[in-house]
Scaffold this active site. Structure first.
Site, short mmCIF file in Angstrom:
data_model
loop_
_atom_site.label_atom_id
_atom_site.label_comp_id
_atom_site.label_asym_id
_atom_site.label_seq_id
_atom_site.Cartn_x
_atom_site.Cartn_y
_atom_site.Cartn_z
N LYS A 97 0.49 -1.23 -0.47
CA LYS A 97 -0.04 0.14 -0.02
C LYS A 97 1.04 0.71 -0.11
CE LYS A 97 -2.43 -1.31 4.15
NZ LYS A 97 -3.83 -1.37 4.96
N ARG A 104 8.17 1.95 6.90
CA ARG A 104 9.22 1.11 8.01
C ARG A 104 10.74 1.69 7.75
NH1 ARG A 104 5.44 -4.21 7.92
NH2 ARG A 104 6.73 -4.75 9.99
N ASP A 169 -4.90 -7.24 -12.16
CA ASP A 169 -3.52 -7.33 -11.76
C ASP A 169 -2.15 -7.69 -12.45
OD1 ASP A 169 -4.52 -7.16 -8.96
OD2 ASP A 169 -5.27 -8.24 -8.97
#
Length: 405
Positions: A97, A104, A169
């Site tokens: 996302k 992080r 996708d």
């Protein structure tokens, strides 16, 4: 760099690709690389395997030829191991996302500190930047189709409908593949790494471009199809014969002339509405558009698919039967090109599915391995980048890595 044990084949032999992502979009890029000969490492969560594994058959296709690494790449020694792996990696693909990796602590700059030549492909629904309202949202196939204007163009006049199976996708995954290869080509020229921001909705925006251009440059909205027929052009789209469905494209001067003779419309050839040299019949702008559809429907309904295909082949009109899935294997073109193939799963079963595409003449792709189990290659991969048995045992003991039971 010493590579993991695998056969040498394909145009990408010697290239190391690592991907982190679940389900379809990101992994599809990895799958393409693996089938073209690259050494592809699939990173999975230590505690939870890729959710694609719950499917009974598809994973055997989508995860064949891969090396499975189960590692917590965001925490302590697991992060260190991941960054060490990046030192020997050519292409890293992550699907998440928005800027999840950067949030992080794994930014492009951090990765380039460990490997200045690294190609990084970020695949997300809405991109790495923009408004917070969107960039952090999850996205799947239908989300990307809906947000891009692609979905609203598909379906029938009565209702829009997403294109399946999982079109966004696969388009996005293939975009990641081609973009990463383009970047790798440039990196080998310059020695400087690249970061690619692939937003699924932008991929589908581009895929839906054809009719959008009429709106962006004139305000015209293209109508959706009616029962699978082209919204603009008569004789193009899905049609019903006496024994099933075909698709056809009535395009070309000679094709229109000869087809009109067959269906009883020779008298409108050369009229102001269908002047000499007409190559397409616009179903809305041409007054005869509805009549062409009516006559074509009536003619096709009285002929079998085989008869229609034979006649259209004589007239050089593009046409194909709408094949059912059971018809694929026995189709002579499929057989001649081995479009469907078989391979062995890791537990010795035979799996059947689509073969490698496209077909490289001099450096063909190859299926050399079935889908690996969760953590199957963790030890081999860590040893490959310099970890000892004791190091690996310590990572496993801390819950930062998983090896095959």
């Amino acid at each position: 760099m010493n590579h993991l044990p695998m056969p040498t084949f394909g145009p990408l032999a010697g290239v190391r690709v690592v991907f982190s992502g679940i389900e379809i979009a990101g992994p599809f890029a990895g799958q393409m690389f693996a089938e073209w000969g690259a050494e592809v490492i699939w990173i999975e969560n230590v505690a939870w395997a890729d959710t694609i594994r719950v499917q009974p058959n598809y994973p055997q296709l989508s995860r064949r030829n891969l090396h499975a690494l189960s590692l917590n790449i965001f925490k302590d020694e697991g992060r260190e191991a991941f960054l060490k792996l990046m030192e020997t990696t050519d292409i890293f693909i992550e699907a998440s996302k928005g800027p999840a990796f950067a949030r992080r602590g794994i930014t492009d700059e951090v990765l380039w500190e460990h490997n200045p030549k690294l190609v990084i492909a970020h695949l997300s629904g809405f991109g790495q930047y923009g408004t917070e309202e969107y960039t952090n949202l999850p996205a799947y196939n239908t989300i990307a189709q809906a947000f891009s204007g692609y979905l609203i163009q598909n379906g029938d006049v009565d209702q829009p409908m997403p294109a399946f199976p999982y079109t966004a996708d696969y388009f996005s995954g293939m975009t990641a593949t081609t973009a990463a290869l383009a970047a790798l080509h440039k990196v080998r020229e310059t020695g400087k790494g690249e970061s690619i921001d692939i937003a699924m909705y932008e991929v589908m925006l581009r895929m839906g471009q054809y009719f959008m251009m009429d709106y962006f440059n004139g305000g015209e909205i293209c109508p959706r199809m009616t029962k699978g027929k082209d919204p603009y052009y008569a004789g193009c789209g899905l049609y019903k014969c006496a024994d099933g469905y075909i698709v056809m494209e009535l395009v070309g001067i000679t094709q229109i002339n000869e087809c009109f003779k067959d269906i009883g419309l020779a008298h409108i050839l050369g009229t102001p509405e269908v002047p000499e040299g007409t190559q397409l019949i616009h179903r809305v702008e041409c007054p005869y558009g509805p009549l062409v559809e009516e006559k074509l429907d009536a003619w096709l309904a009285t002929h079998t698919i085989a008869d229609v295909q034979a006649r259209f082949a004589e007239l050089n009109i593009a046409c194909a039967k709408v094949l059912t899935i059971p018809e694929l294997e026995g189709n002579p073109q499929y057989v001649a090109r081995e479009s469907i193939t078989q391979w062995q799963t890791m537990d010795g079963r035979t799996c059947k599915g689509p073969n490698i595409m496209p077909k490289f003449k001099n450096n063909p792709g190859k299926i050399w391995r079935g889908m690996p189990s969760h953590g199957m290659d963790t030890a081999a991969i860590l040893k490959n980048i310099g970890y000892s048995e004791a190091d690996i045992k310590e990572l496993v003991g801390k819950g930062l890595a998983k090896v095959e039971d």
